[in-house]
Design a protein around this motif. Structure first.
Motif, short mmCIF file in Angstrom:
data_model
loop_
_atom_site.label_atom_id
_atom_site.label_comp_id
_atom_site.label_asym_id
_atom_site.label_seq_id
_atom_site.Cartn_x
_atom_site.Cartn_y
_atom_site.Cartn_z
N GLY A 71 0.82 -1.44 0.02
CA GLY A 71 0.24 0.13 0.02
C GLY A 71 0.84 1.52 0.04
O GLY A 71 1.80 1.38 0.73
N ARG A 72 0.60 2.14 -0.70
CA ARG A 72 1.56 3.41 -1.04
C ARG A 72 0.34 4.66 -0.96
O ARG A 72 -0.60 4.63 -1.64
CB ARG A 72 2.15 3.58 -2.28
N TYR A 73 0.72 5.54 -0.12
CA TYR A 73 0.10 6.81 -0.18
C TYR A 73 0.86 7.93 -0.19
O TYR A 73 1.86 7.63 0.68
CB TYR A 73 -0.96 6.86 1.13
N ASN A 74 0.66 9.12 -0.80
CA ASN A 74 1.53 10.34 -0.53
C ASN A 74 0.52 11.45 -0.34
O ASN A 74 -0.51 11.45 -1.02
CB ASN A 74 2.45 10.65 -1.61
N SER A 75 1.04 12.46 0.61
CA SER A 75 0.38 13.64 0.81
C SER A 75 1.23 14.81 1.00
O SER A 75 2.16 14.41 2.09
CB SER A 75 -0.62 13.33 1.84
N GLY A 76 1.48 15.53 0.27
CA GLY A 76 2.65 16.78 0.28
C GLY A 76 3.88 15.99 0.14
O GLY A 76 3.99 15.12 -0.81
N PRO A 77 4.89 16.47 1.09
CA PRO A 77 6.08 15.89 1.08
C PRO A 77 6.14 14.56 1.74
O PRO A 77 7.19 13.99 1.63
CB PRO A 77 7.00 16.75 1.66
N PHE A 78 5.38 14.08 2.20
CA PHE A 78 5.41 12.70 3.00
C PHE A 78 4.81 11.60 2.18
O PHE A 78 3.76 11.74 1.44
CB PHE A 78 4.51 12.66 4.24
N ASN A 79 5.52 10.53 2.04
CA ASN A 79 5.09 9.18 1.66
C ASN A 79 4.93 8.36 2.82
O ASN A 79 5.61 8.09 3.86
CB ASN A 79 6.09 8.56 0.63
N PHE A 80 3.61 7.25 2.52
CA PHE A 80 3.59 6.27 3.52
C PHE A 80 3.41 4.78 2.84
O PHE A 80 2.93 4.91 1.69
CB PHE A 80 2.11 6.45 4.34
N ASN A 81 4.20 3.91 3.32
CA ASN A 81 4.39 2.51 2.59
C ASN A 81 3.76 1.82 3.77
O ASN A 81 4.39 1.72 4.71
CB ASN A 81 5.55 2.33 2.11
N VAL A 82 2.89 0.68 3.28
CA VAL A 82 2.49 -0.33 4.16
C VAL A 82 2.78 -1.76 3.41
O VAL A 82 2.53 -1.97 2.25
CB VAL A 82 1.02 -0.26 4.48
N LYS A 84 3.63 -6.19 4.32
CA LYS A 84 3.20 -7.24 5.18
C LYS A 84 4.54 -7.30 6.24
O LYS A 84 4.36 -7.68 7.37
CB LYS A 84 3.24 -8.59 4.45
N THR A 85 5.54 -6.66 5.93
CA THR A 85 6.42 -6.58 6.86
C THR A 85 6.56 -5.26 7.91
O THR A 85 7.29 -5.14 8.71
CB THR A 85 7.87 -6.51 6.08
N GLY A 86 5.63 -4.52 7.65
CA GLY A 86 5.55 -3.41 8.44
C GLY A 86 5.17 -1.97 7.66
O GLY A 86 4.87 -2.06 6.62
N LEU A 87 5.37 -0.78 8.38
CA LEU A 87 5.20 0.55 7.83
C LEU A 87 6.34 1.30 7.97
O LEU A 87 6.97 1.11 8.63
CB LEU A 87 3.81 1.19 8.91
N SER A 88 6.23 2.15 6.93
CA SER A 88 7.44 3.06 6.94
C SER A 88 6.93 4.36 6.54
O SER A 88 5.71 4.46 5.44
CB SER A 88 8.56 2.68 5.94
N THR A 89 7.37 5.48 6.80
CA THR A 89 7.25 7.04 6.15
C THR A 89 8.52 7.62 5.73
O THR A 89 9.29 7.37 6.65
CB THR A 89 6.39 7.55 7.07
N SER A 90 8.49 8.50 4.72
CA SER A 90 9.61 9.28 4.44
C SER A 90 9.16 10.45 4.07
O SER A 90 7.94 10.76 3.62
CB SER A 90 10.06 8.20 3.17
N ILE A 91 9.88 11.44 3.89
CA ILE A 91 9.78 12.95 3.62
C ILE A 91 10.92 12.91 2.39
O ILE A 91 11.88 12.56 2.28
CB ILE A 91 10.17 13.80 4.75
N LYS A 92 10.18 13.61 1.07
CA LYS A 92 11.07 13.75 0.16
C LYS A 92 11.27 15.23 -0.27
O LYS A 92 10.71 16.02 0.37
CB LYS A 92 10.38 13.23 -1.06
N ASN A 93 12.62 15.37 -0.87
CA ASN A 93 12.87 16.51 -1.11
C ASN A 93 13.86 16.67 -2.52
O ASN A 93 13.70 15.48 -3.12
CB ASN A 93 13.85 17.29 -0.21
N LYS A 94 14.14 17.65 -3.02
CA LYS A 94 14.79 17.67 -4.43
C LYS A 94 16.04 16.76 -4.50
O LYS A 94 16.45 16.60 -5.51
CB LYS A 94 15.17 18.94 -5.02
N ARG A 95 16.59 16.61 -3.22
CA ARG A 95 17.87 15.81 -3.22
C ARG A 95 17.58 14.16 -3.07
O ARG A 95 18.60 13.49 -2.59
CB ARG A 95 18.78 16.18 -2.13
N GLY A 96 16.34 13.93 -2.71
CA GLY A 96 16.04 12.50 -2.44
C GLY A 96 14.84 12.13 -1.42
O GLY A 96 13.96 13.04 -1.41
N SER A 97 15.11 11.50 -0.45
CA SER A 97 14.11 11.11 0.46
C SER A 97 14.78 10.56 1.78
O SER A 97 15.71 9.87 1.63
CB SER A 97 12.93 10.21 0.09
#
Length: 170
Positions: A71-82, A84-97
């Motif tokens: 499962g992938r969801y993004n809102s603004g600069p944040f990305n949320f990934n779900v 079976k191994t868990g949840l992670s969230t990342s913040i993206k910018n022009k240099r990567g995440s």
């Protein structure tokens, strides 16, 4: 002990509609067949994946006999990934995440060279701190200019009022 080259490597790849050629994983061909939310993907490197779209950004299925949930969801600069191994969230910018929960999954790209892992997490933190400092300086500059402008307008109004009052008194 053999010498291990740990210098970052430049990404060299070609990505077409159904084919991908890269320096690290070689050549792979992909074909996806889908109908009514169900799909089958055939990949020469990863085998066959049968999956069903649950809703926008989420799917579940089987790949090589193993269950998958993505499962992938993004809102603004944040990305949320779900998964079976868990949840992670990342913040993206022009240099990567920068992955907040799993920092070793971060990436940083500069001058065409991409870095991943701990080094990328460190570079991302430095970049975000530098960006924060610059933005705070810009904000303080705008506040200072606004205060000076409002002070000037107030003083100008007071001078005009006093001159007008004096002329009206005469």
């Amino acid at each position: 002990m053999p010498f291990k080259d740990t210098a970052p490597k430049k990404r060299i790849e070609y990505q077409g509609k159904n084919i991908r050629v890269s320096r690290t994983s070689g050549v792979s061909a992909t074909k996806t067949v889908s109908k009514d939310g169900y799909a089958a993907t055939f990949n020469t490197n990863h085998g066959i994946r049968l999956h069903k779209r649950l809703f926008k950004g989420a799917r579940m299925g089987f790949q090589n006999g193993n269950f998958q949930f993505i499962g992938r969801y993004n809102s603004g600069p944040f990305n949320f990934n779900v998964s079976k191994t868990g949840l992670s969230t990342s913040i993206k910018n022009k240099r990567g995440s920068y992955n907040i929960i799993k920092p070793n999954y971060s990436s940083f790209k500069f001058a065409g060279v991409q870095v991943r892992g701990k080094n990328a997490a460190t570079l991302q933190l430095f970049f975000m701190a530098f960006t924060l400092v610059i933005n705070v300086i810009k904000l303080l500059w705008h506040i200072m200019i606004s205060l000076l402008w409002m002070t000037f307008l107030t003083l100008k109004w007071m001078v005009d009022f006093i001159i007008g009052f004096y002329k009206g008194y005469k």
